[in-house]
Enzyme design. Structure first.
Site, PDB file in Angstrom:
ATOM      1  N   GLU A  33     -14.592   4.137  41.298  1.00 50.03           N
ATOM      2  CA  GLU A  33     -13.943   5.129  42.146  1.00 50.03           C
ATOM      3  C   GLU A  33     -14.136   6.535  41.583  1.00 50.03           C
ATOM      4  O   GLU A  33     -14.354   7.493  42.338  1.00 50.03           O
ATOM      5  CB  GLU A  33     -12.453   4.794  42.273  1.00 50.03           C
ATOM      6  CG  GLU A  33     -11.688   5.682  43.237  1.00 50.03           C
ATOM      7  CD  GLU A  33     -11.099   6.898  42.557  1.00 50.03           C
ATOM      8  OE1 GLU A  33     -11.017   7.970  43.201  1.00 50.03           O
ATOM      9  OE2 GLU A  33     -10.731   6.772  41.378  1.00 50.03           O
ATOM     10  N   ASP A  37     -16.072   9.241  43.869  1.00 52.47           N
ATOM     11  CA  ASP A  37     -15.423  10.478  44.287  1.00 52.47           C
ATOM     12  C   ASP A  37     -16.392  11.658  44.171  1.00 52.47           C
ATOM     13  O   ASP A  37     -16.522  12.479  45.090  1.00 52.47           O
ATOM     14  CB  ASP A  37     -14.171  10.723  43.439  1.00 52.47           C
ATOM     15  CG  ASP A  37     -13.514  12.045  43.739  1.00 52.47           C
ATOM     16  OD1 ASP A  37     -12.910  12.183  44.813  1.00 52.47           O
ATOM     17  OD2 ASP A  37     -13.617  12.971  42.905  1.00 52.47           O
ATOM     18  N   ASP A 106      -9.755   4.838  47.915  1.00 54.49           N
ATOM     19  CA  ASP A 106     -10.334   4.570  46.599  1.00 54.49           C
ATOM     20  C   ASP A 106     -11.406   3.487  46.688  1.00 54.49           C
ATOM     21  O   ASP A 106     -12.447   3.578  46.023  1.00 54.49           O
ATOM     22  CB  ASP A 106      -9.242   4.134  45.616  1.00 54.49           C
ATOM     23  CG  ASP A 106      -8.340   5.278  45.184  1.00 54.49           C
ATOM     24  OD1 ASP A 106      -8.653   6.443  45.507  1.00 54.49           O
ATOM     25  OD2 ASP A 106      -7.312   5.004  44.534  1.00 54.49           O
ATOM     26  N   GLU A 109     -14.629   4.998  48.054  1.00 49.10           N
ATOM     27  CA  GLU A 109     -15.345   5.771  47.037  1.00 49.10           C
ATOM     28  C   GLU A 109     -15.996   4.848  46.009  1.00 49.10           C
ATOM     29  O   GLU A 109     -17.133   5.094  45.577  1.00 49.10           O
ATOM     30  CB  GLU A 109     -14.384   6.745  46.362  1.00 49.10           C
ATOM     31  CG  GLU A 109     -13.949   7.873  47.278  1.00 49.10           C
ATOM     32  CD  GLU A 109     -12.942   8.811  46.651  1.00 49.10           C
ATOM     33  OE1 GLU A 109     -12.865   9.972  47.087  1.00 49.10           O
ATOM     34  OE2 GLU A 109     -12.208   8.382  45.729  1.00 49.10           O
TER      35      GLU A 109
END
Length: 225
Positions: A33, A37, A106, A109
């Site tokens: 994650e 991101d 999350d 990502e």
């Protein structure tokens, strides 16, 4: 209809890890994650930079923020039906973690990072852009309301009664249930169904399917009011 991830994993353990919440133990998606991101932010920034050559930095920043916000990414995750694929610990399962925006965003990502590690930069870029690009125009208009809200406002603007949502059925085990909801707009004889991993998601899907039908029938309705 669900969106599709334009990538088939060679190493399926990467996909499995991306969809493993920290509640399942040490082999979870938190590191993925973190990487995802950064990748999502970069690819969306690159997409906006090319699409709006005359926009200044502040405009691009605000638009990117809308597109990569937690609710926005959670909606992408729902379209990919990631909630049905998440691995969650018993506590998160009982509390409905597969429906929570933060967990879904999350997971999306993390999945982007898994695609990058499995398929490389260009494959990852294509996947992100194919999922995000259809959302840009709505985000640019500030039209980031959910489908149920948009349908309600559309009907109210024409003096029509609000839609009725009714649970049509469920399928699957408790921890991976699929809901089917019917949306009816009686004045326009619109009747559609939507599916999702929660009743809320199914209602949103049904509302999204109803909107184009309502828009197509509104001129006739307006003439006969």
């Amino acid at each position: 209809m669900s969106a599709r991830l334009a990538h088939t994993f060679r190493d399926d353990s990467l996909r499995e890890r991306a969809l493993s919440h920290r509640s399942v133990g040490a082999r979870n998606n938190e590191r993925l994650e973190f990487l995802g991101d950064a990748l999502v932010n970069f690819f969306v920034a690159e997409l906006l930079y090319g699409r709006y050559p005359d926009a200044h930095e502040g405009e691009l920043t605000r638009l990117r923020a809308r597109l990569v916000s937690e609710p926005a990414l959670a909606e992408v995750a729902r379209e990919l039906e990631l909630g049905d694929q998440l691995r969650l610990g018993p506590g998160e399962l009982k509390s409905g973690g597969h429906r929570r925006d933060s967990i879904l965003a999350d997971a999306f990502e993390a999945l982007v990072a898994a695609v990058y590690l499995d398929g490389g930069w260009e494959v990852c870029r294509r996947c992100v852009q194919e999922l995000i690009e259809p959302r840009i125009e709505a985000a640019a208009r500030g039209d980031d309301k959910d489908a149920k809200t948009r349908l309600q406002e559309l009907l109210q603007a024409h003096g029509l009664a609000l839609p009725v949502y009714e649970l049509a059925g469920t399928q699957g085990a408790d921890h991976a249930k699929t809901f089917e909801v019917e949306c009816r707009v009686g004045a326009l004889e619109v009747r559609v169904q939507g599916r999702g991993s929660s009743r809320r998601a199914a209602e949103q899907a049904a509302a999204g399917a109803a909107i184009p039908l309502v828009q197509a029938r509104l001129p006739h309705a307006a003439r006969n009011r």
